[in-house]
Design a protein around this motif. Structure first.
Motif, PDB file in Angstrom:
ATOM      1  N   GLU A 109     -11.874  -6.198  48.417  1.00  0.00           N
ATOM      2  CA  GLU A 109     -13.266  -5.925  48.397  1.00  0.00           C
ATOM      3  C   GLU A 109     -14.006  -5.424  47.179  1.00  0.00           C
ATOM      4  N   HIS A 110     -13.203  -4.934  46.011  1.00  0.00           N
ATOM      5  CA  HIS A 110     -13.769  -4.419  44.846  1.00  0.00           C
ATOM      6  C   HIS A 110     -14.840  -5.338  44.117  1.00  0.00           C
ATOM      7  N   TYR A 146     -22.919  -0.510  52.791  1.00  0.00           N
ATOM      8  CA  TYR A 146     -23.060  -0.629  51.389  1.00  0.00           C
ATOM      9  C   TYR A 146     -24.218  -1.038  50.873  1.00  0.00           C
ATOM     10  N   SER A 149     -20.200   3.548  54.566  1.00  0.00           N
ATOM     11  CA  SER A 149     -19.175   3.082  55.162  1.00  0.00           C
ATOM     12  C   SER A 149     -19.587   1.914  56.000  1.00  0.00           C
ATOM     13  N   ARG A 150     -18.791   1.007  56.273  1.00  0.00           N
ATOM     14  CA  ARG A 150     -19.077  -0.067  57.408  1.00  0.00           C
ATOM     15  C   ARG A 150     -19.292   0.517  58.858  1.00  0.00           C
ATOM     16  N   VAL A 180     -13.411   1.221  48.409  1.00  0.00           N
ATOM     17  CA  VAL A 180     -13.118   0.320  49.491  1.00  0.00           C
ATOM     18  C   VAL A 180     -11.600  -0.543  49.277  1.00  0.00           C
ATOM     19  N   VAL A 205     -18.022  -5.567  46.492  1.00  0.00           N
ATOM     20  CA  VAL A 205     -18.769  -4.626  46.554  1.00  0.00           C
ATOM     21  C   VAL A 205     -19.346  -3.839  45.159  1.00  0.00           C
TER      22      VAL A 205
END
Length: 131
Positions: free
Chosen positions: A58-59, A38, A16-17, A54, A62
């Motif tokens: 952001e797909h 990530y 996670s961030r 996410v 990431v």
């Protein structure tokens, strides 16, 4: 389609961030390893596959990170924000010889395979619309 019996797979890590949120989630669900980014997960040589859950905006970013790191990726819907991003993801998966799939969970249910079989055999009569 074969489903995996319990014990044939496991969640090995969460990223996670926010390291604190990841630790909280890991504690609640018995996940042994936690990363606060990530990038850390992408660099873990022991991880074969990642599930990208996410924010949908952001797909692409990431997903590319994991695909370039040689990870197989199951990405939540929508796959990406536009066709260019989808093409980038597909090309990157091909270039890195890894699996990429949009997480359309319903197609993984045994019932879905049975429906497809019945439709193919025309066992339900003439089909005019499947919705």
């Amino acid at each position: 389609m074969k489903t995996l019996p319990p014990g044939d797979h496991q969640i090995a890590v969460i990223a996670s961030r926010s390291l604190e949120r990841a630790k909280e989630f890991a504690n609640r669900h018995g996940i042994p390893k936690v990363y606060g980014s990530y990038e850390e997960l992408a660099n873990d040589p022991d991880i074969d596959m990642v599930h990208v859950g996410v924010l949908h905006t952001e797909h692409w970013r990431v997903g590319l990170l994991f695909l370039k790191a040689g990870k197989n990726v199951l990405c939540e819907k929508p796959f990406a924000m536009n066709s260019r991003q989808v093409k980038d993801l597909v090309a990157t998966a091909k270039n890195n010889n890894v699996f990429l799939m949009e997480a359309i969970w319903s197609c993984c249910f045994p019932l879905y395979a049975e429906e497809c079989r019945l439709l193919a055999e025309e066992a339900v009569g003439e089909v005019k619309l499947v919705n």
